[in-house]
Design a protein around this motif. Structure first.
Motif, mmCIF file in Angstrom:
data_model
loop_
_atom_site.group_PDB
_atom_site.id
_atom_site.type_symbol
_atom_site.label_atom_id
_atom_site.label_comp_id
_atom_site.label_asym_id
_atom_site.label_seq_id
_atom_site.Cartn_x
_atom_site.Cartn_y
_atom_site.Cartn_z
ATOM 1 N N MET A 64 -28.696 -46.762 14.421
ATOM 2 C CA MET A 64 -28.509 -45.335 14.674
ATOM 3 C C MET A 64 -27.185 -45.166 15.397
ATOM 4 O O MET A 64 -27.062 -45.526 16.553
ATOM 5 C CB MET A 64 -29.674 -44.865 15.536
ATOM 6 C CG MET A 64 -29.735 -43.361 15.715
ATOM 7 S SD MET A 64 -31.298 -42.946 16.527
ATOM 8 C CE MET A 64 -31.264 -41.171 16.356
ATOM 9 N N HIS A 98 -35.653 -48.999 9.405
ATOM 10 C CA HIS A 98 -34.745 -50.052 8.916
ATOM 11 C C HIS A 98 -35.535 -51.338 8.681
ATOM 12 O O HIS A 98 -35.324 -52.035 7.706
ATOM 13 C CB HIS A 98 -33.613 -50.317 9.916
ATOM 14 C CG HIS A 98 -32.541 -49.272 9.867
ATOM 15 N ND1 HIS A 98 -31.918 -48.890 8.700
ATOM 16 C CD2 HIS A 98 -31.985 -48.512 10.838
ATOM 17 C CE1 HIS A 98 -31.023 -47.939 8.969
ATOM 18 N NE2 HIS A 98 -31.046 -47.694 10.251
ATOM 19 N N GLU A 137 -30.008 -44.910 6.064
ATOM 20 C CA GLU A 137 -29.753 -44.320 7.378
ATOM 21 C C GLU A 137 -30.315 -42.892 7.445
ATOM 22 O O GLU A 137 -30.959 -42.511 8.427
ATOM 23 C CB GLU A 137 -28.239 -44.337 7.626
ATOM 24 C CG GLU A 137 -27.783 -43.863 8.971
ATOM 25 C CD GLU A 137 -28.230 -44.762 10.123
ATOM 26 O OE1 GLU A 137 -28.743 -45.866 9.865
ATOM 27 O OE2 GLU A 137 -28.096 -44.326 11.271
ATOM 28 N N HIS A 177 -36.616 -44.552 14.177
ATOM 29 C CA HIS A 177 -35.497 -44.742 13.256
ATOM 30 C C HIS A 177 -35.299 -46.222 12.923
ATOM 31 O O HIS A 177 -35.233 -46.610 11.758
ATOM 32 C CB HIS A 177 -34.234 -44.158 13.905
ATOM 33 C CG HIS A 177 -32.982 -44.371 13.115
ATOM 34 N ND1 HIS A 177 -32.332 -43.340 12.477
ATOM 35 C CD2 HIS A 177 -32.257 -45.484 12.862
ATOM 36 C CE1 HIS A 177 -31.266 -43.827 11.851
ATOM 37 N NE2 HIS A 177 -31.182 -45.128 12.077
ATOM 38 N N GLU A 178 -35.245 -47.034 13.963
ATOM 39 C CA GLU A 178 -34.981 -48.454 13.732
ATOM 40 C C GLU A 178 -36.161 -49.128 13.033
ATOM 41 O O GLU A 178 -35.976 -50.081 12.276
ATOM 42 C CB GLU A 178 -34.640 -49.163 15.042
ATOM 43 C CG GLU A 178 -33.412 -48.594 15.766
ATOM 44 C CD GLU A 178 -32.138 -48.554 14.924
ATOM 45 O OE1 GLU A 178 -31.954 -49.434 14.069
ATOM 46 O OE2 GLU A 178 -31.317 -47.626 15.111
HETATM 47 ZN ZN LIG Z 1 -29.826 -46.612 11.418
#
Ligand SMILES: [Zn+2]
Length: 203
Positions: free
Chosen positions: A1, A132, A169, A128-129
């Motif tokens: 991020m 991923h 992303e 968010h992570e």
């Molecule tokens: Zn990211």
């Protein structure tokens, strides 16, 4: 991020209003447009991809942070333009506390608390992570490609779908926005952080 998708370094008050006036899909399109792989790409196509990636991320089923995911906290996020980052070996999320605190301060300064409740920046960074991590290992990686529908190659009736740089992303941001109940995309925070850092960098 990252905190990179930059807005120009204007005054803080004016910047806050200006930043909030940009819609969420446009932030996504600008992020894609900032990547060298998308240089010269049709802006309408970028908006379409940004919208598709966001829709995909928002629709991802909420999941707990995967157990093997280590979380470490450190400083130095502001100078690197990062709120958090995911590294796969071993699966680790690094949270940059200086960036998170700066983001919280900007939320207050810009009057954005209704969109980003107290503590939500950290929660959003973790969510968010975690995406991923999921997209790194899971079947959802192919599903994202399919949702974007970018054709790399056509062989008769067969289509080979291409990876769209940056889509992961945007999906991660949309997922974080959705599961953390944020009123706006976390990219708005990234833009605010980048804008507040810009004058210092222009020395
Ligand atoms: Zn990211």
């Amino acid at each position: 991020m990252t905190t990179r998708p930059a807005a120009a370094g204007t005054g803080l008050a004016a910047a806050g209003t200006g930043l909030a006036a940009v819609d969420d899909v446009e932030y996504g399109a600008r992020f894609l447009g900032s990547l060298s792989l998308h240089e010269g790409r049709d802006p309408a196509r970028l908006r379409q991809w940004a919208a598709a990636a966001a829709e995909f991320g928002a629709a991802l089923a909420p999941a707990a942070i995967p157990a093997p995911l280590r979380i470490v906290e450190s400083e130095g996020g502001l100078e690197r333009g990062l709120l958090a980052r995911y590294t796969s070996r071993p699966p680790t999320v690094e949270l940059y506390t200086d960036s998170l605190e700066a983001a919280e301060r900007l939320v207050t300064a810009h009057g954005w608390r209704k969109w980003f409740p107290a503590g939500s920046v950290r929660a959003a960074a973790l969510a968010h992570e975690a995406v991923h991590e999921r997209l790194h290992h899971g079947p959802e990686r192919a599903a994202l490609k399919k949702a974007l529908g970018h054709t790399a190659l056509r062989l008769g009736r067969f289509r080979v779908l291409a990876h769209v740089a940056g889509a992961e992303e945007l999906a991660a941001h949309a997922y974080a926005q959705s599961v953390c109940g944020l009123g706006r995309t976390p990219l708005l925070l990234s833009a605010a952080l980048a804008a507040s850092a810009a004058p210092a960098r222009e020395k």
